[in-house]
Design an enzyme around this catalytic site. Structure first.
Site, PDB file in Angstrom:
ATOM      1  N   ARG A 104      36.599  21.846 -29.286  1.00 34.65           N
ATOM      2  CA  ARG A 104      37.121  21.718 -27.930  1.00 34.65           C
ATOM      3  C   ARG A 104      36.253  22.499 -26.955  1.00 34.65           C
ATOM      4  O   ARG A 104      36.027  23.697 -27.123  1.00 34.65           O
ATOM      5  CB  ARG A 104      38.562  22.215 -27.863  1.00 34.65           C
ATOM      6  CG  ARG A 104      39.180  22.088 -26.474  1.00 34.65           C
ATOM      7  CD  ARG A 104      40.668  22.278 -26.524  1.00 34.65           C
ATOM      8  NE  ARG A 104      41.293  21.214 -27.316  1.00 34.65           N
ATOM      9  CZ  ARG A 104      42.606  21.092 -27.483  1.00 34.65           C
ATOM     10  NH1 ARG A 104      43.426  21.952 -26.910  1.00 34.65           N
ATOM     11  NH2 ARG A 104      43.094  20.119 -28.210  1.00 34.65           N
ATOM     12  N   ASP A 203      43.484  26.698 -41.621  1.00 37.92           N
ATOM     13  CA  ASP A 203      43.506  28.070 -42.095  1.00 37.92           C
ATOM     14  C   ASP A 203      44.299  28.202 -43.393  1.00 37.92           C
ATOM     15  O   ASP A 203      43.886  28.899 -44.325  1.00 37.92           O
ATOM     16  CB  ASP A 203      44.106  28.982 -41.038  1.00 37.92           C
ATOM     17  CG  ASP A 203      43.134  29.279 -39.908  1.00 37.92           C
ATOM     18  OD1 ASP A 203      41.924  29.030 -40.068  1.00 37.92           O
ATOM     19  OD2 ASP A 203      43.578  29.743 -38.840  1.00 37.92           O
TER      20      ASP A 203
END
Length: 209
Positions: A104, A203
Site C-alpha cells: 500500500r 503474521d
C-alpha cells in the site's frame, strides 16, 4: 453481480473457530488454513464442467465422468495467500500457480504491484485468486484488475473471512467475479481489521509481527 458464497459446512466452521483463537500457535494455524482450503475446494469447483468417458471396471463396461479439460490456475496474493495453495493443490494437482505481490502506497493508500508472475496462457484458464482475509477489498480488487489486464477472464476470489465492506468493494469493482468465503464477519474496525476476524493472517501464518 458476482455472487457471494458463504460455506457453512460444520468441519469448516469447527476448524475456523480454532484458527480464530488467539492461543492457537503458528504451526496449528498453518495446518488449519491448509485443511480449510482443501475443504473449500469442493464448493469452489462445483461449477467445473465434466464429460462422459467409457471405461471398463473389473466387472464390465461403464460410463464415467471426468473434468472436461478446462485449464486451472491458482493465484495467491502474497504473502498470506501462500497458506492456501497446498491445500487446494491437493485436489487440483495440475493447476498452474501464479503470484501477485502488493503493497500500500503510504501517500495515496492505493495498492501498488511489486511482483506479478502468471501462467502465460491465463486467458484459457479458470483462475482462483487466493487471499485469506477480504477486509477493505482494496488488495483483492487490485489483484483481480492486474489479472484481467494480463488477459485473465474467468476469475473466482477465494477467501477465508470477509467483511461486508470488502465484499461490496469486489461486487462493485468486479461484478463478474464470484466470491467464496468460510465466514462473513461483522465489520471493519478503525484500523481496517475484520471484527471479530482472527488478526493478521500473514503474521499468524508465518510467526511474524
Amino acid at each position: 453481480m458476482g455472487e457471494l458464497h458463504v460455506l457453512e459446512h460444520p468441519l469448516i466452521q469447527h476448524k475456523l473457530g480454532i484458527m480464530r483463537d488467539v492461543n492457537t500457535c503458528t504451526k496449528d494455524f498453518r495446518e488449519l488454513l491448509d485443511e480449510i482450503s482443501t475443504l473449500m475446494v469442493y464448493e469452489v469447483t462445483r461449477g467445473l464442467s465434466t464429460k462422459p468417458v467409457e471405461i471398463t471396471t473389473p466387472i464390465g463396461p461403464a460410463t464415467a465422468y471426468v473434468l472436461s479439460g478446462k485449464k486451472l490456475g491458482l493465484i495467491p496474493i502474497l504473502r498470506a495467500g501462500l497458506g492456501m495453495v497446498d491445500g487446494i493443490m491437493r485436489m487440483m494437482p495440475n493447476a498452474r500457480i501464479g503470484h501477485i505481490g502488493l503493497y500500500r502506497d503510504p501517500v495515496t493508500l492505493e495498492p501498488v504491484e511489486y511482483y506479478c508472475k502468471l501462467p502465460p496462457d491465463i486467458e484459457e484458464r479458470d483462475l482462483f485468486v487466493l487471499d485469506p482475509m477480504l477486509a477493505t477489498g482494496g488488495s483483492s480488487s487490485a489483484a483481480i484488475t492486474f489479472v484481467k489486464n494480463r488477459g485473465g477472464k474467468n476469475i473466482t476470489l477465494v477467501c477465508l473471512i470477509a467483511a461486508p465492506e470488502g465484499v461490496s468493494r469486489i461486487q462493485r469493482d468486479h461484478p463478474d467475479v464470484e466470491v467464496f468465503v468460510a465466514a462473513l464477519d461483522e465489520k471493519l474496525n478503525e484500523h481496517g481489521y475484520i471484527v471479530p476476524g482472527l488478526g493478521d493472517a500473514g503474521d499468524r501464518l508465518f510467526g511474524t509481527r
